[in-house]
Scaffold this motif. Structure first.
Motif, PDB file in Angstrom:
ATOM      1  N   GLN A  30      61.312  66.249  85.275  1.00 23.34           N
ATOM      2  CA  GLN A  30      60.016  66.481  84.616  1.00 23.34           C
ATOM      3  C   GLN A  30      60.266  67.082  83.252  1.00 23.34           C
ATOM      4  O   GLN A  30      61.249  67.796  83.041  1.00 23.34           O
ATOM      5  N   VAL A  31      59.381  66.810  82.325  1.00 23.59           N
ATOM      6  CA  VAL A  31      59.450  67.385  80.988  1.00 23.59           C
ATOM      7  C   VAL A  31      58.088  67.993  80.664  1.00 23.59           C
ATOM      8  O   VAL A  31      57.058  67.355  80.876  1.00 23.59           O
ATOM      9  N   VAL A  32      58.091  69.216  80.162  1.00 23.59           N
ATOM     10  CA  VAL A  32      56.877  69.873  79.675  1.00 23.59           C
ATOM     11  C   VAL A  32      57.077  70.086  78.183  1.00 23.59           C
ATOM     12  O   VAL A  32      58.038  70.731  77.764  1.00 23.59           O
ATOM     13  N   ILE A  33      56.192  69.507  77.377  1.00 23.13           N
ATOM     14  CA  ILE A  33      56.248  69.657  75.932  1.00 23.13           C
ATOM     15  C   ILE A  33      55.003  70.409  75.493  1.00 23.13           C
ATOM     16  O   ILE A  33      53.886  70.023  75.838  1.00 23.13           O
ATOM     17  N   ILE A  34      55.210  71.486  74.754  1.00 20.09           N
ATOM     18  CA  ILE A  34      54.109  72.332  74.314  1.00 20.09           C
ATOM     19  C   ILE A  34      54.002  72.262  72.800  1.00 20.09           C
ATOM     20  O   ILE A  34      54.924  72.670  72.094  1.00 20.09           O
ATOM     21  N   ASN A  35      52.891  71.730  72.319  1.00 22.31           N
ATOM     22  CA  ASN A  35      52.629  71.658  70.889  1.00 22.31           C
ATOM     23  C   ASN A  35      51.829  72.886  70.477  1.00 22.31           C
ATOM     24  O   ASN A  35      50.673  73.038  70.863  1.00 22.31           O
ATOM     25  N   LYS A  36      52.438  73.764  69.710  1.00 20.38           N
ATOM     26  CA  LYS A  36      51.766  74.988  69.270  1.00 20.38           C
ATOM     27  C   LYS A  36      51.198  74.857  67.862  1.00 20.38           C
ATOM     28  O   LYS A  36      50.809  75.840  67.263  1.00 20.38           O
ATOM     29  N   ASN A  37      51.127  73.633  67.351  1.00 17.92           N
ATOM     30  CA  ASN A  37      50.579  73.381  66.025  1.00 17.92           C
ATOM     31  C   ASN A  37      49.065  73.597  66.067  1.00 17.92           C
ATOM     32  O   ASN A  37      48.352  72.865  66.756  1.00 17.92           O
ATOM     33  N   HIS A  66      45.400  76.413  83.769  1.00 19.79           N
ATOM     34  CA  HIS A  66      45.889  75.148  83.223  1.00 19.79           C
ATOM     35  C   HIS A  66      47.296  75.287  82.654  1.00 19.79           C
ATOM     36  O   HIS A  66      48.067  74.322  82.659  1.00 19.79           O
ATOM     37  N   ALA A  67      47.657  76.484  82.176  1.00 18.93           N
ATOM     38  CA  ALA A  67      49.033  76.714  81.732  1.00 18.93           C
ATOM     39  C   ALA A  67      49.982  76.571  82.917  1.00 18.93           C
ATOM     40  O   ALA A  67      51.017  75.904  82.819  1.00 18.93           O
ATOM     41  N   TYR A  68      49.633  77.175  84.041  1.00 14.24           N
ATOM     42  CA  TYR A  68      50.437  77.004  85.253  1.00 14.24           C
ATOM     43  C   TYR A  68      50.440  75.541  85.670  1.00 14.24           C
ATOM     44  O   TYR A  68      51.429  75.021  86.170  1.00 14.24           O
ATOM     45  N   GLY A  69      49.315  74.864  85.448  1.00 15.23           N
ATOM     46  CA  GLY A  69      49.208  73.454  85.809  1.00 15.23           C
ATOM     47  C   GLY A  69      50.207  72.573  85.086  1.00 15.23           C
ATOM     48  O   GLY A  69      50.602  71.526  85.601  1.00 15.23           O
ATOM     49  N   MET A  70      50.631  72.994  83.886  1.00 15.21           N
ATOM     50  CA  MET A  70      51.651  72.218  83.174  1.00 15.21           C
ATOM     51  C   MET A  70      52.958  72.185  83.949  1.00 15.21           C
ATOM     52  O   MET A  70      53.752  71.260  83.818  1.00 15.21           O
ATOM     53  N   PHE A  71      53.190  73.207  84.767  1.00 17.29           N
ATOM     54  CA  PHE A  71      54.418  73.286  85.549  1.00 17.29           C
ATOM     55  C   PHE A  71      54.197  72.931  87.027  1.00 17.29           C
ATOM     56  O   PHE A  71      55.117  72.488  87.693  1.00 17.29           O
TER      57      PHE A  71
END
Length: 110
Positions: A92-99, A54-59
């Motif tokens: 495309q934009v990938v935003i990662i919330n690490k909160n 799923h991490a790869y899926g973000m890209f």
């Protein structure tokens, strides 16, 4: 085998891409080497996607939305625990919330 792994891997992939590197994950599905995940404790079965899938899926888009573009463009944020990566061709934009405790409201300026 948690969402933490997905977020961690997406962050690592974004950083690799930002530095001009290539990345290739090994065992993104629970195949022969992931037999421990098949236990009732984890609730998984053989060939379930692993968190890094799923991490790869973000890209890559996982067939659900367009893939990350071929050209990395400048993207930044002042939000703590948030990373942003942007591309062109396609845009495309990938935003990662690490909160770890919840959502982080954000406004995009393009």
């Amino acid at each position: 085998y948690t969402q933490f792994t997905t977020i961690w891997a997406a962050s690592v992939l974004g950083r690799i891409i930002s530095e001009g590197g290539n990345a290739l994950a090994y065992a993104d599905k629970n195949g022969a080497l992931g037999l421990l995940y098949e236990t009732a404790t984890n609730g998984g079965t053989k060939n379930d996607p692993m968190p890094i899938y799923h991490a790869y899926g973000m890209f890559t888009g996982e067939g659900l939305f367009p893939h990350f573009g071929t050209t990395l463009v400048t993207a930044s944020t002042t939000l703590p625990n948030v990373e942003v990566y942007a591309s062109d061709n396609p845009k495309q934009v990938v935003i990662i919330n690490k909160n770890p405790t919840g959502t982080t409201p954000a406004t995009l300026s393009l």
